[in-house]
Write a protein that holds these residues in place. Structure first.
Motif, PDB file in Angstrom:
ATOM      1  N   SER A  14      52.825  33.503  41.192  1.00  0.00           N
ATOM      2  CA  SER A  14      51.558  33.202  41.871  1.00  0.00           C
ATOM      3  C   SER A  14      50.487  32.774  40.880  1.00  0.00           C
ATOM      4  O   SER A  14      49.704  31.851  41.137  1.00  0.00           O
ATOM      5  CB  SER A  14      51.089  34.414  42.679  1.00  0.00           C
ATOM      6  N   SER A  15      50.444  33.446  39.718  1.00  0.00           N
ATOM      7  CA  SER A  15      49.475  33.049  38.691  1.00  0.00           C
ATOM      8  C   SER A  15      49.816  31.672  38.127  1.00  0.00           C
ATOM      9  O   SER A  15      48.927  30.844  37.890  1.00  0.00           O
ATOM     10  CB  SER A  15      49.462  34.092  37.571  1.00  0.00           C
ATOM     11  N   LEU A  16      51.103  31.412  37.946  1.00  0.00           N
ATOM     12  CA  LEU A  16      51.550  30.107  37.459  1.00  0.00           C
ATOM     13  C   LEU A  16      51.145  29.008  38.424  1.00  0.00           C
ATOM     14  O   LEU A  16      50.635  27.948  38.004  1.00  0.00           O
ATOM     15  CB  LEU A  16      53.062  30.123  37.266  1.00  0.00           C
ATOM     16  N   CYS A  17      51.353  29.223  39.706  1.00  0.00           N
ATOM     17  CA  CYS A  17      50.980  28.217  40.702  1.00  0.00           C
ATOM     18  C   CYS A  17      49.490  27.897  40.638  1.00  0.00           C
ATOM     19  O   CYS A  17      49.087  26.724  40.691  1.00  0.00           O
ATOM     20  CB  CYS A  17      51.348  28.705  42.105  1.00  0.00           C
ATOM     21  N   GLN A  18      48.665  28.939  40.530  1.00  0.00           N
ATOM     22  CA  GLN A  18      47.212  28.715  40.467  1.00  0.00           C
ATOM     23  C   GLN A  18      46.832  27.882  39.251  1.00  0.00           C
ATOM     24  O   GLN A  18      45.994  26.967  39.349  1.00  0.00           O
ATOM     25  CB  GLN A  18      46.484  30.070  40.427  1.00  0.00           C
ATOM     26  N   HIS A  19      47.438  28.161  38.102  1.00  0.00           N
ATOM     27  CA  HIS A  19      47.135  27.397  36.898  1.00  0.00           C
ATOM     28  C   HIS A  19      47.575  25.941  37.045  1.00  0.00           C
ATOM     29  O   HIS A  19      46.848  25.017  36.632  1.00  0.00           O
ATOM     30  CB  HIS A  19      47.822  28.027  35.682  1.00  0.00           C
ATOM     31  N   LEU A  20      48.738  25.714  37.622  1.00  0.00           N
ATOM     32  CA  LEU A  20      49.233  24.350  37.794  1.00  0.00           C
ATOM     33  C   LEU A  20      48.365  23.569  38.776  1.00  0.00           C
ATOM     34  O   LEU A  20      48.078  22.389  38.553  1.00  0.00           O
ATOM     35  CB  LEU A  20      50.683  24.375  38.279  1.00  0.00           C
ATOM     36  N   LEU A  21      47.956  24.218  39.844  1.00  0.00           N
ATOM     37  CA  LEU A  21      47.083  23.551  40.820  1.00  0.00           C
ATOM     38  C   LEU A  21      45.742  23.193  40.195  1.00  0.00           C
ATOM     39  O   LEU A  21      45.212  22.093  40.411  1.00  0.00           O
ATOM     40  CB  LEU A  21      46.871  24.460  42.037  1.00  0.00           C
ATOM     41  N   THR A  22      45.195  24.116  39.404  1.00  0.00           N
ATOM     42  CA  THR A  22      43.915  23.853  38.734  1.00  0.00           C
ATOM     43  C   THR A  22      44.018  22.667  37.792  1.00  0.00           C
ATOM     44  O   THR A  22      43.060  21.896  37.623  1.00  0.00           O
ATOM     45  CB  THR A  22      43.459  25.107  37.956  1.00  0.00           C
ATOM     46  N   ALA A  23      45.203  22.514  37.179  1.00  0.00           N
ATOM     47  CA  ALA A  23      45.425  21.401  36.250  1.00  0.00           C
ATOM     48  C   ALA A  23      45.751  20.088  36.960  1.00  0.00           C
ATOM     49  O   ALA A  23      45.953  19.064  36.301  1.00  0.00           O
ATOM     50  CB  ALA A  23      46.536  21.752  35.275  1.00  0.00           C
ATOM     51  N   GLY A  24      45.829  20.124  38.291  1.00  0.00           N
ATOM     52  CA  GLY A  24      46.030  18.892  39.048  1.00  0.00           C
ATOM     53  C   GLY A  24      47.470  18.510  39.329  1.00  0.00           C
ATOM     54  O   GLY A  24      47.747  17.386  39.755  1.00  0.00           O
ATOM     55  N   HIS A  25      48.406  19.454  39.115  1.00  0.00           N
ATOM     56  CA  HIS A  25      49.812  19.160  39.384  1.00  0.00           C
ATOM     57  C   HIS A  25      50.146  19.401  40.854  1.00  0.00           C
ATOM     58  O   HIS A  25      49.463  20.158  41.550  1.00  0.00           O
ATOM     59  CB  HIS A  25      50.711  20.041  38.506  1.00  0.00           C
ATOM     60  N   ASP A  26      51.211  18.758  41.326  1.00  0.00           N
ATOM     61  CA  ASP A  26      51.743  19.028  42.664  1.00  0.00           C
ATOM     62  C   ASP A  26      52.718  20.205  42.559  1.00  0.00           C
ATOM     63  O   ASP A  26      53.509  20.280  41.613  1.00  0.00           O
ATOM     64  CB  ASP A  26      52.473  17.802  43.215  1.00  0.00           C
ATOM     65  N   VAL A  27      52.665  21.097  43.535  1.00  0.00           N
ATOM     66  CA  VAL A  27      53.503  22.292  43.496  1.00  0.00           C
ATOM     67  C   VAL A  27      54.194  22.494  44.846  1.00  0.00           C
ATOM     68  O   VAL A  27      53.534  22.462  45.891  1.00  0.00           O
ATOM     69  CB  VAL A  27      52.674  23.551  43.164  1.00  0.00           C
ATOM     70  N   THR A  28      55.503  22.692  44.792  1.00  0.00           N
ATOM     71  CA  THR A  28      56.279  23.112  45.959  1.00  0.00           C
ATOM     72  C   THR A  28      56.838  24.504  45.657  1.00  0.00           C
ATOM     73  O   THR A  28      57.368  24.736  44.570  1.00  0.00           O
ATOM     74  CB  THR A  28      57.437  22.140  46.246  1.00  0.00           C
ATOM     75  N   VAL A  29      56.702  25.418  46.615  1.00  0.00           N
ATOM     76  CA  VAL A  29      57.174  26.786  46.435  1.00  0.00           C
ATOM     77  C   VAL A  29      58.303  27.061  47.422  1.00  0.00           C
ATOM     78  O   VAL A  29      58.138  26.869  48.637  1.00  0.00           O
ATOM     79  CB  VAL A  29      56.029  27.804  46.642  1.00  0.00           C
ATOM     80  N   LEU A  30      59.450  27.494  46.887  1.00  0.00           N
ATOM     81  CA  LEU A  30      60.563  27.932  47.724  1.00  0.00           C
ATOM     82  C   LEU A  30      60.438  29.429  47.946  1.00  0.00           C
ATOM     83  O   LEU A  30      60.390  30.209  46.990  1.00  0.00           O
ATOM     84  CB  LEU A  30      61.897  27.621  47.039  1.00  0.00           C
ATOM     85  N   SER A  31      60.362  29.844  49.208  1.00  0.00           N
ATOM     86  CA  SER A  31      60.180  31.262  49.525  1.00  0.00           C
ATOM     87  C   SER A  31      60.844  31.575  50.852  1.00  0.00           C
ATOM     88  O   SER A  31      60.910  30.722  51.745  1.00  0.00           O
ATOM     89  CB  SER A  31      58.684  31.598  49.591  1.00  0.00           C
ATOM     90  N   ARG A  32      61.336  32.805  50.986  1.00  0.00           N
ATOM     91  CA  ARG A  32      61.885  33.247  52.268  1.00  0.00           C
ATOM     92  C   ARG A  32      60.775  33.440  53.292  1.00  0.00           C
ATOM     93  O   ARG A  32      61.045  33.530  54.496  1.00  0.00           O
ATOM     94  CB  ARG A  32      62.653  34.557  52.089  1.00  0.00           C
ATOM     95  N   ASN A  33      59.527  33.503  52.838  1.00  0.00           N
ATOM     96  CA  ASN A  33      58.399  33.782  53.725  1.00  0.00           C
ATOM     97  C   ASN A  33      57.346  32.684  53.572  1.00  0.00           C
ATOM     98  O   ASN A  33      56.469  32.764  52.714  1.00  0.00           O
ATOM     99  CB  ASN A  33      57.805  35.159  53.390  1.00  0.00           C
ATOM    100  N   ARG A  34      57.471  31.657  54.400  1.00  0.00           N
ATOM    101  CA  ARG A  34      56.533  30.533  54.319  1.00  0.00           C
ATOM    102  C   ARG A  34      55.095  30.988  54.531  1.00  0.00           C
ATOM    103  O   ARG A  34      54.174  30.505  53.857  1.00  0.00           O
ATOM    104  CB  ARG A  34      56.914  29.479  55.365  1.00  0.00           C
ATOM    105  N   GLN A  35      54.898  31.922  55.457  1.00  0.00           N
ATOM    106  CA  GLN A  35      53.535  32.350  55.764  1.00  0.00           C
ATOM    107  C   GLN A  35      52.882  33.033  54.574  1.00  0.00           C
ATOM    108  O   GLN A  35      51.671  32.894  54.358  1.00  0.00           O
ATOM    109  CB  GLN A  35      53.541  33.297  56.973  1.00  0.00           C
ATOM    110  N   LYS A  36      53.659  33.770  53.784  1.00  0.00           N
ATOM    111  CA  LYS A  36      53.103  34.417  52.601  1.00  0.00           C
ATOM    112  C   LYS A  36      52.601  33.381  51.606  1.00  0.00           C
ATOM    113  O   LYS A  36      51.549  33.564  50.983  1.00  0.00           O
ATOM    114  CB  LYS A  36      54.160  35.308  51.949  1.00  0.00           C
ATOM    115  N   VAL A  37      53.333  32.293  51.467  1.00  0.00           N
ATOM    116  CA  VAL A  37      52.902  31.211  50.576  1.00  0.00           C
ATOM    117  C   VAL A  37      51.599  30.607  51.081  1.00  0.00           C
ATOM    118  O   VAL A  37      50.656  30.371  50.317  1.00  0.00           O
ATOM    119  CB  VAL A  37      53.992  30.123  50.471  1.00  0.00           C
TER     120      VAL A  37
END
Length: 299
Positions: A14-37
């Motif tokens: 979750s921390s990694l995703c926030q840093h990547l988004l702040t840096a302007g990257h596109d992010v796709t997250v694979l999770s068993r719980n879409r709503q949690k994402v």
């Protein structure tokens, strides 16, 4: 760049995703719980519950595989071991097979592991070239790593052997805070076992650094440059919380209460991040006191 992340709702992910988004990257997250994402990132990331949801023409540049059932949540019964293995090994095998089928393959795969790969080695200094002591944590990590290393040869593959990640948002430090604040902090066993730790900011920045460094390949110890013993860790945390920590948890009691899982607490690895330093990564938190100052003052 476009990152695909498994385990994106966990402490590191979750921390990694926030840093990547702040840096302007596109992010796709694979999770068993879409709503949690969605709850964590709203519409800033693409949430998928299956790799089949990712179109073949939708380019993925870098895959970061961090998924895995927490290893210290339950006793290691045969049933729990099966859960630990399925969440790491089976998922990684599925991910690698998906990569092999892609028309447009990612150029980099970074997959998780742990310093438990080395087993309990006492005070022996350990680098990425060190051997191992065979126990369950080694067997689990070895199978996990080999599943990732089965990726095609033209894909740059890196393995991250993570130590204890320090954060007040989750993980081992968060679980320790309440008992320590109540004056119930204690040394585990004789306290001589090493605890290879890393600040949450450093593990995230190290992963990003490796992902964007084409020369980085193979195994990396994701640990701070100065590991400490359990006794030192306990004294330092108690000092920063201004609480006593004179109690001891005897080895016999821990083994009785936790069974085989007690090796996580009683064993240790004096691991050093030699390869991270070789590729030029500069740790922000090299000393435990500095890490505690940052995390505990912030909280």
């Amino acid at each position: 760049m476009h990152y695909l992340i498994t385990g994106g709702t966990g402490l590191i992910g979750s921390s990694l995703c926030q840093h990547l988004l702040t840096a302007g990257h596109d992010v796709t997250v694979l999770s068993r719980n879409r709503q949690k994402v969605i709850n964590l990132f709203s519409d800033k990331v693409a949430a998928v519950e299956s790799l089949d949801e990712i179109d073949q023409q939708h380019a993925i540049d870098i895959v970061i595989n961090l998924a895995g059932e927490p290893i210290a949540n339950k006793r290691w019964s045969d049933k729990q071991k099966a859960v630990l293995e399925k969440s790491r090994i089976d998922l990684t095998e599925h991910l690698v097979n998906w990569i092999k089928r892609r028309q447009h393959k990612p150029h980099t795969l970074i997959s998780g592991s742990a310093v438990g790969w080395y087993g309990d080695q006492g005070s022996q200094p350990l680098t990425e070239d060190s051997s191992y002591q065979n126990d369950y944590t080694h067997e689990l990590c070895e199978k996990w790593e080999q599943a990732a290393l089965a990726a095609p040869n033209d894909i740059r593959t890196c393995i991250i052997r993570t130590g204890l990640v320090l954060s007040t948002e989750g993980g081992v430090l968060q679980r320790m805070l309440l008992p320590f604040k109540l004056g119930l902090g204690c040394t585990l066993g004789n306290g001589h076992q090493f605890m290879p730790w890393i600040h949450i900011s450093d593990i995230v920045q190290l992963i990003i650094y490796i992902s964007q460094n084409p020369s980085a390949k193979g195994i990396f110890n994701a640990t701070a440059p100065h590991p400490v013993t359990n006794k030192t860790f306990t004294k330092s945390l108690a000092k920063h919380l201004q609480r006593p920590a004179f109690l001891k948890a005897p080895e016999s009691i821990l083994k009785f209460a936790l069974g085989e899982m007690s090796q996580l607490l009683l064993g240790g690895q004096r691991a050093y991040p030699e390869k991270a330093k070789e590729i030029g990564y500069q740790f922000q938190y090299t000393e435990l006191d500095n890490a505690f100052n940052n995390l505990l003052n912030k909280s």
